[in-house]
Write an enzyme that holds these catalytic residues in place. Sequence first.
Site, PDB file in Angstrom:
ATOM      1  N   HIS A  19      84.527  26.743 -19.331  1.00 26.22           N
ATOM      2  CA  HIS A  19      83.958  25.756 -20.251  1.00 26.22           C
ATOM      3  C   HIS A  19      82.426  25.704 -20.134  1.00 26.22           C
ATOM      4  O   HIS A  19      81.885  24.928 -19.360  1.00 26.22           O
ATOM      5  CB  HIS A  19      84.568  24.384 -19.915  1.00 26.22           C
ATOM      6  CG  HIS A  19      84.369  23.357 -20.968  1.00 26.22           C
ATOM      7  ND1 HIS A  19      85.342  22.437 -21.293  1.00 26.22           N
ATOM      8  CD2 HIS A  19      83.320  23.065 -21.770  1.00 26.22           C
ATOM      9  CE1 HIS A  19      84.900  21.629 -22.241  1.00 26.22           C
ATOM     10  NE2 HIS A  19      83.667  21.986 -22.541  1.00 26.22           N
ATOM     11  N   HIS A  54      78.750  25.752 -22.479  1.00 30.28           N
ATOM     12  CA  HIS A  54      78.081  25.723 -23.784  1.00 30.28           C
ATOM     13  C   HIS A  54      76.806  26.564 -23.674  1.00 30.28           C
ATOM     14  O   HIS A  54      75.863  26.177 -22.986  1.00 30.28           O
ATOM     15  CB  HIS A  54      77.755  24.284 -24.196  1.00 30.28           C
ATOM     16  CG  HIS A  54      78.973  23.448 -24.406  1.00 30.28           C
ATOM     17  ND1 HIS A  54      79.686  23.451 -25.592  1.00 30.28           N
ATOM     18  CD2 HIS A  54      79.644  22.604 -23.579  1.00 30.28           C
ATOM     19  CE1 HIS A  54      80.727  22.626 -25.481  1.00 30.28           C
ATOM     20  NE2 HIS A  54      80.728  22.108 -24.266  1.00 30.28           N
ATOM     21  N   LEU A  55      76.820  27.714 -24.340  1.00 29.25           N
ATOM     22  CA  LEU A  55      75.643  28.602 -24.279  1.00 29.25           C
ATOM     23  C   LEU A  55      74.687  28.366 -25.448  1.00 29.25           C
ATOM     24  O   LEU A  55      73.579  28.888 -25.446  1.00 29.25           O
ATOM     25  CB  LEU A  55      76.085  30.073 -24.251  1.00 29.25           C
ATOM     26  CG  LEU A  55      76.793  30.524 -22.965  1.00 29.25           C
ATOM     27  CD1 LEU A  55      77.219  31.991 -23.073  1.00 29.25           C
ATOM     28  CD2 LEU A  55      75.885  30.341 -21.747  1.00 29.25           C
ATOM     29  N   ARG A  56      75.137  27.618 -26.445  1.00 26.96           N
ATOM     30  CA  ARG A  56      74.304  27.125 -27.556  1.00 26.96           C
ATOM     31  C   ARG A  56      73.841  28.183 -28.562  1.00 26.96           C
ATOM     32  O   ARG A  56      73.312  27.827 -29.605  1.00 26.96           O
ATOM     33  CB  ARG A  56      73.065  26.374 -27.033  1.00 26.96           C
ATOM     34  CG  ARG A  56      73.382  25.206 -26.116  1.00 26.96           C
ATOM     35  CD  ARG A  56      74.132  24.112 -26.831  1.00 26.96           C
ATOM     36  NE  ARG A  56      74.190  22.887 -26.030  1.00 26.96           N
ATOM     37  CZ  ARG A  56      75.239  22.067 -26.027  1.00 26.96           C
ATOM     38  NH1 ARG A  56      76.297  22.331 -26.770  1.00 26.96           N
ATOM     39  NH2 ARG A  56      75.236  20.977 -25.294  1.00 26.96           N
ATOM     40  N   ASN A  83      81.281  25.408 -30.308  1.00 25.81           N
ATOM     41  CA  ASN A  83      80.523  24.451 -31.133  1.00 25.81           C
ATOM     42  C   ASN A  83      79.054  24.846 -31.282  1.00 25.81           C
ATOM     43  O   ASN A  83      78.142  24.101 -30.956  1.00 25.81           O
ATOM     44  CB  ASN A  83      80.658  23.021 -30.599  1.00 25.81           C
ATOM     45  CG  ASN A  83      80.090  22.849 -29.198  1.00 25.81           C
ATOM     46  OD1 ASN A  83      79.947  23.819 -28.453  1.00 25.81           O
ATOM     47  ND2 ASN A  83      79.768  21.630 -28.837  1.00 25.81           N
ATOM     48  N   ASP A 125      86.242  22.028 -28.847  1.00 25.57           N
ATOM     49  CA  ASP A 125      85.575  21.185 -27.860  1.00 25.57           C
ATOM     50  C   ASP A 125      84.296  20.540 -28.391  1.00 25.57           C
ATOM     51  O   ASP A 125      83.490  21.175 -29.064  1.00 25.57           O
ATOM     52  CB  ASP A 125      85.236  21.959 -26.593  1.00 25.57           C
ATOM     53  CG  ASP A 125      84.599  21.039 -25.570  1.00 25.57           C
ATOM     54  OD1 ASP A 125      85.269  20.084 -25.161  1.00 25.57           O
ATOM     55  OD2 ASP A 125      83.425  21.238 -25.251  1.00 25.57           O
ATOM     56  N   HIS A 176      90.007  19.042 -26.282  1.00 22.07           N
ATOM     57  CA  HIS A 176      89.071  17.978 -25.891  1.00 22.07           C
ATOM     58  C   HIS A 176      89.755  16.671 -26.292  1.00 22.07           C
ATOM     59  O   HIS A 176      89.764  16.298 -27.461  1.00 22.07           O
ATOM     60  CB  HIS A 176      87.747  18.195 -26.639  1.00 22.07           C
ATOM     61  CG  HIS A 176      86.782  17.056 -26.527  1.00 22.07           C
ATOM     62  ND1 HIS A 176      85.567  17.181 -25.903  1.00 22.07           N
ATOM     63  CD2 HIS A 176      86.837  15.779 -26.973  1.00 22.07           C
ATOM     64  CE1 HIS A 176      84.923  16.027 -25.975  1.00 22.07           C
ATOM     65  NE2 HIS A 176      85.661  15.160 -26.620  1.00 22.07           N
ATOM     66  N   HIS A 232      88.277  19.087 -19.291  1.00 22.26           N
ATOM     67  CA  HIS A 232      87.586  17.994 -18.573  1.00 22.26           C
ATOM     68  C   HIS A 232      88.361  16.691 -18.473  1.00 22.26           C
ATOM     69  O   HIS A 232      87.937  15.655 -18.978  1.00 22.26           O
ATOM     70  CB  HIS A 232      86.206  17.734 -19.162  1.00 22.26           C
ATOM     71  CG  HIS A 232      86.112  17.729 -20.670  1.00 22.26           C
ATOM     72  ND1 HIS A 232      86.961  17.027 -21.463  1.00 22.26           N
ATOM     73  CD2 HIS A 232      85.249  18.357 -21.507  1.00 22.26           C
ATOM     74  CE1 HIS A 232      86.621  17.212 -22.733  1.00 22.26           C
ATOM     75  NE2 HIS A 232      85.589  18.024 -22.777  1.00 22.26           N
ATOM     76  N   ASP A 242      81.629  22.472 -17.944  1.00 25.71           N
ATOM     77  CA  ASP A 242      81.171  21.796 -19.166  1.00 25.71           C
ATOM     78  C   ASP A 242      79.638  21.779 -19.208  1.00 25.71           C
ATOM     79  O   ASP A 242      79.029  20.795 -19.635  1.00 25.71           O
ATOM     80  CB  ASP A 242      81.751  20.380 -19.296  1.00 25.71           C
ATOM     81  CG  ASP A 242      81.606  19.825 -20.710  1.00 25.71           C
ATOM     82  OD1 ASP A 242      81.161  20.565 -21.617  1.00 25.71           O
ATOM     83  OD2 ASP A 242      81.926  18.641 -20.910  1.00 25.71           O
TER      84      ASP A 242
HETATM   85 ZN   LIG Z   1      84.549  18.526 -24.424  1.00 24.54          ZN
END
Ligand SMILES: [Zn+2]
Length: 428
Positions: free
Chosen positions: A56, A58-60, A90, A150, A177, A230, A303
């Site tokens: 989990h 987030h590499l954006r 996302n 997520d 999520h 999470h 996360d």
């Molecule tokens: Zn989440």
Amino acid sequence: MSKILIHGARILGGEPGDVLIDGETVAEVAASLDAPDATVIEAAGQVLLPGLVDLHTHLREPGREDSETVLTGTRAAAAGGFTAVHAMANTFPVADTAGVVEQVWRLGRESGYCDVQPVGAVTVGLEGRQLAELGAMHDSAAAVKIFSDDGKCVDDAVIMRRALEYVKAFDGVVAQHAQEPRLTEGAQMNEGVVSAELGLGGWPAVAEESIIARDVLLAAHVGSRLHVCHLSTAGSVEIVRWAKSKGWNVTAEVTPHHLLLTDELVRSYNPVYKVNPPLRTEADVLALREALADGTIDCVATDHAPHPHEDKDCEWAAAAMGMVGLETALSVVQQTMVDTGLIDWAGVADRMSFRPAAIGRLEGHGRPVSPGEPANLTLVDPAYRGAVDPAGFASRSRNTPYEGRELPGRVTHTFLRGRATVVDGKLA
Ligand SMILES: [Zn+2]
């Protein structure tokens, strides 16, 4: 091919031994090895782990390169001891097509610091209305196995059921999520004593637990795989424990911050503590630790949620939710789980490498330290103590809740298929 001899490390926290890396592979493991042509790394007192795997992250990229890119995020991952991360969907555009997941996968390969396994969106645009091209993402070069909206909950039970049915065909998994949207409208923090005192909108535990309860029943009904992202409350633990006791195919993760921090910190109104799901109570933290120790919770997932300064350095209500985590995850797990005696280093290898790789059906990672296996390895110095200094982060973002906090342990070396990505605690 170059040879590296790791000398005297405690393999998975056990007896000291020697590990010879030849090219991309672990060549030999023994109590003592001679390799005159190898570069020697003296690792007495250190613990050798399989390269960590994050389910989990987030590499954006694409879309929010001001907070992180695949390159900066994979550098942060390597610094934290990771050799593979799952990149959440996302982004902008959302990773809901074969084209976007292939782009992220390729950027990861090019980075050379850490393998990137893209997560595909469950629904088009994360909007919860129409299933995304799950099959096309699975059939792409990225070979997506995990699907998640997520950041948003797949709250429509029919869509969730269809997604679970669809991924079953190729042994995929839906990572939920769990956040009932109506119960969390306007929510700013955990609903409880502190939110009542501060007058901030509360985020009740039942908003998470009701979705998890529904989803484990759906997964059982469909006979498919569910992964709970999470997990943050004691009640969620009870539901997952019950689902597992039934033999249902349910797995769960917990973040490092939910193992350490509580909603008492929100009294500071420092938005660095604003996160989704929110920081909960001490009782929840203790239940999560116990569940991670007894296997009810399968693994730790960071996360990692980078945000630029301007999105976090503002009043509480306006601040973005999330905190960076790749570079501090192992230290937080050492403090909360190892130094407390709840699990040993073999347990860390299990919760941070073997199990997440198995859940993601990830090949070449989460493997034992044995001859013939890919040399994805992490060396940790558990005796190290130091205050967290975000200025030294490889991540493009600095939104850590641990600034100035002393945490134990330090990753000294990370190897990705035999190449040292971190040497003596510095990126190579
Ligand atoms: Zn989440």
